[in-house]
Write a protein that holds these residues in place. Sequence first.
Motif, PDB file in Angstrom:
ATOM      1  N   LYS A 103      54.061  73.697  54.492  1.00  0.00           N
ATOM      2  CA  LYS A 103      54.049  72.983  53.231  1.00  0.00           C
ATOM      3  C   LYS A 103      54.003  73.997  52.078  1.00  0.00           C
ATOM      4  O   LYS A 103      53.375  75.046  52.203  1.00  0.00           O
ATOM      5  CB  LYS A 103      52.815  72.080  53.153  1.00  0.00           C
ATOM      6  CG  LYS A 103      52.808  70.986  54.175  1.00  0.00           C
ATOM      7  CD  LYS A 103      51.499  70.219  54.280  1.00  0.00           C
ATOM      8  CE  LYS A 103      50.718  70.128  53.000  1.00  0.00           C
ATOM      9  NZ  LYS A 103      49.620  69.129  53.120  1.00  0.00           N
ATOM     10  N   GLN A 104      54.674  73.666  50.971  1.00  0.00           N
ATOM     11  CA  GLN A 104      54.632  74.560  49.813  1.00  0.00           C
ATOM     12  C   GLN A 104      53.195  74.837  49.391  1.00  0.00           C
ATOM     13  O   GLN A 104      52.852  75.953  49.027  1.00  0.00           O
ATOM     14  CB  GLN A 104      55.419  73.945  48.644  1.00  0.00           C
ATOM     15  CG  GLN A 104      56.913  74.183  48.730  1.00  0.00           C
ATOM     16  CD  GLN A 104      57.297  75.630  48.466  1.00  0.00           C
ATOM     17  OE1 GLN A 104      56.543  76.384  47.874  1.00  0.00           O
ATOM     18  NE2 GLN A 104      58.463  76.022  48.933  1.00  0.00           N
ATOM     19  N   SER A 105      52.345  73.807  49.468  1.00  0.00           N
ATOM     20  CA  SER A 105      50.966  74.009  49.018  1.00  0.00           C
ATOM     21  C   SER A 105      50.219  74.964  49.946  1.00  0.00           C
ATOM     22  O   SER A 105      49.175  75.490  49.590  1.00  0.00           O
ATOM     23  CB  SER A 105      50.226  72.676  48.908  1.00  0.00           C
ATOM     24  OG  SER A 105      50.138  72.053  50.156  1.00  0.00           O
ATOM     25  N   MET A 164      51.048  86.855  54.305  1.00  0.00           N
ATOM     26  CA  MET A 164      52.013  86.288  55.248  1.00  0.00           C
ATOM     27  C   MET A 164      52.999  87.382  55.627  1.00  0.00           C
ATOM     28  O   MET A 164      53.620  87.982  54.757  1.00  0.00           O
ATOM     29  CB  MET A 164      52.751  85.135  54.555  1.00  0.00           C
ATOM     30  CG  MET A 164      53.852  84.502  55.384  1.00  0.00           C
ATOM     31  SD  MET A 164      54.800  83.318  54.384  1.00  0.00           S
ATOM     32  CE  MET A 164      53.587  82.030  54.157  1.00  0.00           C
ATOM     33  N   LYS A 183      52.146  77.637  51.618  1.00  0.00           N
ATOM     34  CA  LYS A 183      52.834  78.912  51.364  1.00  0.00           C
ATOM     35  C   LYS A 183      52.323  79.615  50.110  1.00  0.00           C
ATOM     36  O   LYS A 183      52.199  80.832  50.073  1.00  0.00           O
ATOM     37  CB  LYS A 183      54.335  78.660  51.177  1.00  0.00           C
ATOM     38  CG  LYS A 183      55.109  78.466  52.452  1.00  0.00           C
ATOM     39  CD  LYS A 183      56.593  78.363  52.111  1.00  0.00           C
ATOM     40  CE  LYS A 183      57.432  78.119  53.350  1.00  0.00           C
ATOM     41  NZ  LYS A 183      58.855  77.919  52.999  1.00  0.00           N
ATOM     42  N   GLN A 184      52.065  78.787  49.064  1.00  0.00           N
ATOM     43  CA  GLN A 184      51.694  79.382  47.783  1.00  0.00           C
ATOM     44  C   GLN A 184      50.316  80.035  47.807  1.00  0.00           C
ATOM     45  O   GLN A 184      49.874  80.593  46.810  1.00  0.00           O
ATOM     46  CB  GLN A 184      51.754  78.314  46.693  1.00  0.00           C
ATOM     47  CG  GLN A 184      53.139  77.722  46.519  1.00  0.00           C
ATOM     48  CD  GLN A 184      53.389  77.274  45.108  1.00  0.00           C
ATOM     49  OE1 GLN A 184      52.467  77.281  44.296  1.00  0.00           O
ATOM     50  NE2 GLN A 184      54.618  76.910  44.790  1.00  0.00           N
ATOM     51  N   ARG A 185      49.639  79.964  48.904  1.00  0.00           N
ATOM     52  CA  ARG A 185      48.322  80.575  49.004  1.00  0.00           C
ATOM     53  C   ARG A 185      48.391  82.010  49.529  1.00  0.00           C
ATOM     54  O   ARG A 185      47.362  82.660  49.676  1.00  0.00           O
ATOM     55  CB  ARG A 185      47.434  79.742  49.937  1.00  0.00           C
ATOM     56  CG  ARG A 185      47.107  78.406  49.334  1.00  0.00           C
ATOM     57  CD  ARG A 185      46.666  77.381  50.330  1.00  0.00           C
ATOM     58  NE  ARG A 185      46.430  76.120  49.633  1.00  0.00           N
ATOM     59  CZ  ARG A 185      45.336  75.847  48.941  1.00  0.00           C
ATOM     60  NH1 ARG A 185      44.352  76.724  48.900  1.00  0.00           N
ATOM     61  NH2 ARG A 185      45.219  74.707  48.311  1.00  0.00           N
ATOM     62  N   PHE A 186      49.610  82.508  49.802  1.00  0.00           N
ATOM     63  CA  PHE A 186      49.744  83.806  50.443  1.00  0.00           C
ATOM     64  C   PHE A 186      50.631  84.740  49.635  1.00  0.00           C
ATOM     65  O   PHE A 186      51.575  84.290  48.987  1.00  0.00           O
ATOM     66  CB  PHE A 186      50.412  83.640  51.820  1.00  0.00           C
ATOM     67  CG  PHE A 186      49.556  82.923  52.813  1.00  0.00           C
ATOM     68  CD1 PHE A 186      48.698  83.627  53.646  1.00  0.00           C
ATOM     69  CD2 PHE A 186      49.577  81.538  52.901  1.00  0.00           C
ATOM     70  CE1 PHE A 186      47.890  82.961  54.553  1.00  0.00           C
ATOM     71  CE2 PHE A 186      48.767  80.867  53.805  1.00  0.00           C
ATOM     72  CZ  PHE A 186      47.919  81.582  54.630  1.00  0.00           C
ATOM     73  N   GLY A 187      50.332  86.017  49.650  1.00  0.00           N
ATOM     74  CA  GLY A 187      51.327  87.019  49.355  1.00  0.00           C
ATOM     75  C   GLY A 187      52.156  87.249  50.603  1.00  0.00           C
ATOM     76  O   GLY A 187      51.697  86.954  51.709  1.00  0.00           O
ATOM     77  N   ALA A 188      53.375  87.784  50.463  1.00  0.00           N
ATOM     78  CA  ALA A 188      54.239  87.895  51.632  1.00  0.00           C
ATOM     79  C   ALA A 188      54.897  89.258  51.710  1.00  0.00           C
ATOM     80  O   ALA A 188      55.307  89.821  50.695  1.00  0.00           O
ATOM     81  CB  ALA A 188      55.302  86.801  51.603  1.00  0.00           C
ATOM     82  N   ASP A 239      58.106  73.321  59.033  1.00  0.00           N
ATOM     83  CA  ASP A 239      58.054  74.309  57.980  1.00  0.00           C
ATOM     84  C   ASP A 239      56.653  74.239  57.399  1.00  0.00           C
ATOM     85  O   ASP A 239      55.957  73.241  57.530  1.00  0.00           O
ATOM     86  CB  ASP A 239      59.121  74.012  56.924  1.00  0.00           C
ATOM     87  CG  ASP A 239      59.427  75.254  56.083  1.00  0.00           C
ATOM     88  OD1 ASP A 239      58.862  76.316  56.358  1.00  0.00           O
ATOM     89  OD2 ASP A 239      60.230  75.124  55.155  1.00  0.00           O
TER      90      ASP A 239
END
Lengths: 263, 263, 263, 263, 263, 263
Positions: free
Chosen positions: D158-160, D33, D162-167, D156
Amino acid sequence: MTDYLVPEEPYYRGVGDEIAMYEAAYEIRMPMMLKGPTGCGKTRFVEHMAWKLGKPLITVACNEDMTASDLLGRFLLDANGTRWQDGPLTLAARFGAICYLDEVVEARQDTTVAIHPLTDNRRILPLERKGEVVKAHPDFQLVVSYNPGYQSVMKDLKQSTKQRFGALDFDYPTHDIEVEIVSHESGVDAETASKLVQIAERARNLKGHGLDEGLSTRMLVYAGSLIAKGIEPLKACRVALVRPITDDVDMRDALDAAVTTYF
Amino acid sequence: MTDYLVPEEPYYRGVGDEIAMYEAAYEIRMPMMLKGPTGCGKTRFVEHMAWKLGKPLITVACNEDMTASDLLGRFLLDANGTRWQDGPLTLAARFGAICYLDEVVEARQDTTVAIHPLTDNRRILPLERKGEVVKAHPDFQLVVSYNPGYQSVMKDLKQSTKQRFGALDFDYPTHDIEVEIVSHESGVDAETASKLVQIAERARNLKGHGLDEGLSTRMLVYAGSLIAKGIEPLKACRVALVRPITDDVDMRDALDAAVTTYF
Amino acid sequence: MTDYLVPEEPYYRGVGDEIAMYEAAYEIRMPMMLKGPTGCGKTRFVEHMAWKLGKPLITVACNEDMTASDLLGRFLLDANGTRWQDGPLTLAARFGAICYLDEVVEARQDTTVAIHPLTDNRRILPLERKGEVVKAHPDFQLVVSYNPGYQSVMKDLKQSTKQRFGALDFDYPTHDIEVEIVSHESGVDAETASKLVQIAERARNLKGHGLDEGLSTRMLVYAGSLIAKGIEPLKACRVALVRPITDDVDMRDALDAAVTTYF
Amino acid sequence: MTDYLVPEEPYYRGVGDEIAMYEAAYEIRMPMMLKGPTGCGKTRFVEHMAWKLGKPLITVACNEDMTASDLLGRFLLDANGTRWQDGPLTLAARFGAICYLDEVVEARQDTTVAIHPLTDNRRILPLERKGEVVKAHPDFQLVVSYNPGYQSVMKDLKQSTKQRFGALDFDYPTHDIEVEIVSHESGVDAETASKLVQIAERARNLKGHGLDEGLSTRMLVYAGSLIAKGIEPLKACRVALVRPITDDVDMRDALDAAVTTYF
Amino acid sequence: MTDYLVPEEPYYRGVGDEIAMYEAAYEIRMPMMLKGPTGCGKTRFVEHMAWKLGKPLITVACNEDMTASDLLGRFLLDANGTRWQDGPLTLAARFGAICYLDEVVEARQDTTVAIHPLTDNRRILPLERKGEVVKAHPDFQLVVSYNPGYQSVMKDLKQSTKQRFGALDFDYPTHDIEVEIVSHESGVDAETASKLVQIAERARNLKGHGLDEGLSTRMLVYAGSLIAKGIEPLKACRVALVRPITDDVDMRDALDAAVTTYF
Amino acid sequence: MTDYLVPEEPYYRGVGDEIAMYEAAYEIRMPMMLKGPTGCGKTRFVEHMAWKLGKPLITVACNEDMTASDLLGRFLLDANGTRWQDGPLTLAARFGAICYLDEVVEARQDTTVAIHPLTDNRRILPLERKGEVVKAHPDFQLVVSYNPGYQSVMKDLKQSTKQRFGALDFDYPTHDIEVEIVSHESGVDAETASKLVQIAERARNLKGHGLDEGLSTRMLVYAGSLIAKGIEPLKACRVALVRPITDDVDMRDALDAAVTTYF
């Protein structure tokens, strides 16, 4: 079109001059609006008049998901491409039926606006998608029903729609006439029918005081029919009159008690 | 296109210089907006002018579910694939008709925006889905109707749309002219017609004081026609004038009383 | 593509250095945004520039029901299955036209986002539904119009869209230039044109004080044309200037009075 | 797939260890991300990395009207019935491209949820409509961009998701680097480029104090290019920097004054 | 169906009696609901169980734009007319797979209601559009996942849906088990893995105090993998753990500081 | 139609005179409404009655995305063009089945209005899209279920719909009957079944005090079945009774404690 003729005289018990008035309205092809509460006989009346005038009747139950295409018609895909299929309003206009739009206020505006050119002096129905302008058959008439005590704030007919109709008020029948109807339709004797009508009259007084709508004559006929089939009157009234119209425990008990007074 | 010619002179009783003004507007092909209340004769006027100018007239009753495709046209599936079918606006632009969009404010924005290139100096109609740009026929003119007292806050024409039109105000006819119209159209004598018009004038004063809209001339014609068919004037007025425009019991009684004053 | 060439020089009266600035912007193919009120000449300007640069012009009137497919293209069903048809933006990108999106803020976001890859250094248009990436022709340029005083709170361009454009401010022309335009386009003499422009200037001062938008030059041309056709100036101004922009009785009377001052 | 290879090295001026970090992330195929404001170079970065890694790049500009089918693919009607066409995400997964979803937060949830099985250890893409489960090519990687300062409350990830990416965080380049970029891309000298960057830095300080977003490097390049074409710097800055980002008169004057300080 | 068999044992580290409980539930074909936070291993668990039981597994990522047809199937147009294509739920019911609806609460009600007849004693799936009633294969079982701490007020399963499932609670693994998982999956040594887990534990304590959701085990595996590829632990944690879960500057700094404590 | 016959007697334990009452209602073909909470046996009852009366049963799980076409039928595209396919309601009306609309209040109004002409003395079903009026088979009856304690304010049946039905109240069975059912269906002994029922009775008292709905008999059967498969009663109750109905930690602990009292 003969499919749409009303085959036998529908039982209708006149309560005023509504039959004569409707006949005059039909003579000048004035579009008509039947106003009144749920289950007071508006649909039966229009069936009776169609039978009396010997005209086919096409009935449409309006609802908020109905589109103009549901009334006017649409193209269907065929082995040879698209084929136009008339909707019920087009059919009625083309072949001279009475078209009855039940609870017209439920329909979306595109549906109600679609009837405008049919209800002024033009008496035409432009099928824009087909590129045809149908001239209404001389026998065609439009009738709509409308329940004034029932509409939400959000839903009302536009004035420019209302002004296209003459209007007749309907209400529940008077005591004696309703007894006659219930007895005739359900097969119970006049005494039992009278008790059922008295229960209904009590419940109708509660409209706006815990009940949204009064008991309809149709419900009395159901209760009578159960009694005629041997069901205990108390139980028949609970199943056919009380349980359907309220989920409120206090109101249910009050109505059950009212039933006990008579049976 | 000859299908859309108005075959006989529609009865229209001029009330000012609107006919001359419209002719000048047509000469410079200025798009026109007819403003005024429900049932005051805007639709009849445009039919009369189309007849007078000898131009075809294509009328579209706008509504909130109408899409741009309903105006412009669409592809239909055929035995040989898709075939384009012109919508009413395209037809009018291509072959030089007057296109009348009745109650244009009801339409969605994509419909109203679709008329922009036709109403400035370009006078073109881009059919993006077909990949064609139709240049308007020299005879083409666009006319819309608009009821200013009637629009909700949510619905209004965009200024960039309004500024593309010249505008003519319409109102109910004066007493004498309306008597003449009601008598001519319904077949009642002038005295009865005058009574009907007086009832209408009373009701129109109630607009904004319990009535959303005044009685239209069309309603008076219906009442007159029922009377001419032998219906008692009191009953005819109830059915044709009072019941259609109000569900309020007090207002209904007040209007019924007003009717009794005259008949 | 030659269908889209502007055949004759469109009349445009320059008011500053906007022509030179646009030419430089075109040279570096910077996407351009024309900002200004309704009817001040933005559309005419872009037509003039397309003519001056000798490039085809494809104009799209944006609206809130327009989809990305309306811009990019779609598959049509054909005798031999589906066939892709370029939308106006694709056509312009492929063959090197200037693509003018009129009132771009009205469009839905999928439409505005579709232009992103065309307006950064990539200058490509991915047609995801077709599986093709169109590389923009070297002559292609994107132009949009935008009325800042007119947008609702709900509708605005995203910053990531705005930052892709250079912007030119437009406003109504100065008095002398507007007189020249009105006289040239309508055929009235300079004196009459000057009176019309003075009326417009008065009305434009009322913007925000009862009028949502000022009178456009186009409306003055309509009024002038009616006068040139022999209509009395007072009546011409009522029909072409006053009635279209206000439904408010007081405002209408105030504007009518202003007209009387000059004619 | 070679159509999607980036043909020439895109100019990208590294500002930290983002290139090395991305290479490691690609090695373990961690979905990435890219976070940062509009126009700070996220898209250019991913193009540069695709070129550096020698992998095809498929870019999708997300928007709120995009459906899952736009990403995954759909059935098209063909002469022989329906034919499946891969969407850009499917294409990338099947043939091993880097798939870049630009402004992913704009997309509807069905789009963002569609990427879940591709971004955990399964690395599969179920095409439910086709009844196929695509196993991602070993080279496939998913990259999304995201502008944290820009999202509305309503939108926005979803947290589920976002948590699938490095940023990786991105921001505008430092002064010297941005001068280098502007000069390199527009052709102006370093002194002029430095003035433009100073104007941008001033404007970026106004973010949140009247400006929604800072000036992007791309805008500076546009201004520089106009200057390089001979346009007066003051005018070039107005057109390319000030007019596009604000409609507010006071803010516009303040920014114009800031420009005058430098030119 | 063999396409849907899980080919190799998915790594799953049991934390209680959930495996035995699931086996008993499968024996009586009780539909199961797996409850717990994002990324705690629900999906991995169901894959493990499908592998252990030797049953095919069909996974569907639910989302708010998914329709009942996406689950049940639809008619596709073919060279010989329409052809029915089973959706994933139908496929699973027909051939005896475990059907896993991930994040079922995201789906629209028509989707959740579609599973009712499959989850009571009838175990049938009426395909109303096809006119077929599929009797579930004896091996068929339905499993759904559900994140209780995550649902908005607007979205919840109906009680009449919830009551059709047995439910198992899931949570993040205990310290030692999570260290074992991270080390096993990423290749880092136990010491590094332990540090990563400690960082996660700190962050999970912030759930509801500035973080919407805790760090998942998957994120720790990503961080570990970057470290195993030679990335500095501090940088790896920033990219894989901190940047993805917060846009808030203070929270980001607090988490960065927490990372510094360990590396 | 024989596909829809209920093949074996569904286990139903009568609790009052509901069987006799239903038989009388069926004799006069009164449409019936079954009222009561989730999982109290309404669906089982109607299956039992269909079996007892020897009539086919067509069940439809209503939901808010169901359209009238889902009930009535639609045109499908075929090798030879379009072909009509009856929906479940049409099928039932045409061939004389009992049609059971489960949770009818979930459906959209067009669905509920579609049943009106079938539920008054006309007993017809107009298929407007097909241009056919289906006269209901003499054996046809309509049954709907309705959960009064469960409806939201926004969703309720229209009075004009409710008044078309007789209504029967349903509730959870009495203690002894429920023990008999749980034991019979799950295979546990009466003592264990009695404990499960006592737990359910406790939980049902919490309805409205932290629980939205009581435990259904079906859930007790699941718990019993797990116990019969050798699962420890405490664990079986947690999985089958407690976890599914609450996400609240305090409520979960209270219910777990209640379970511990019995096992």
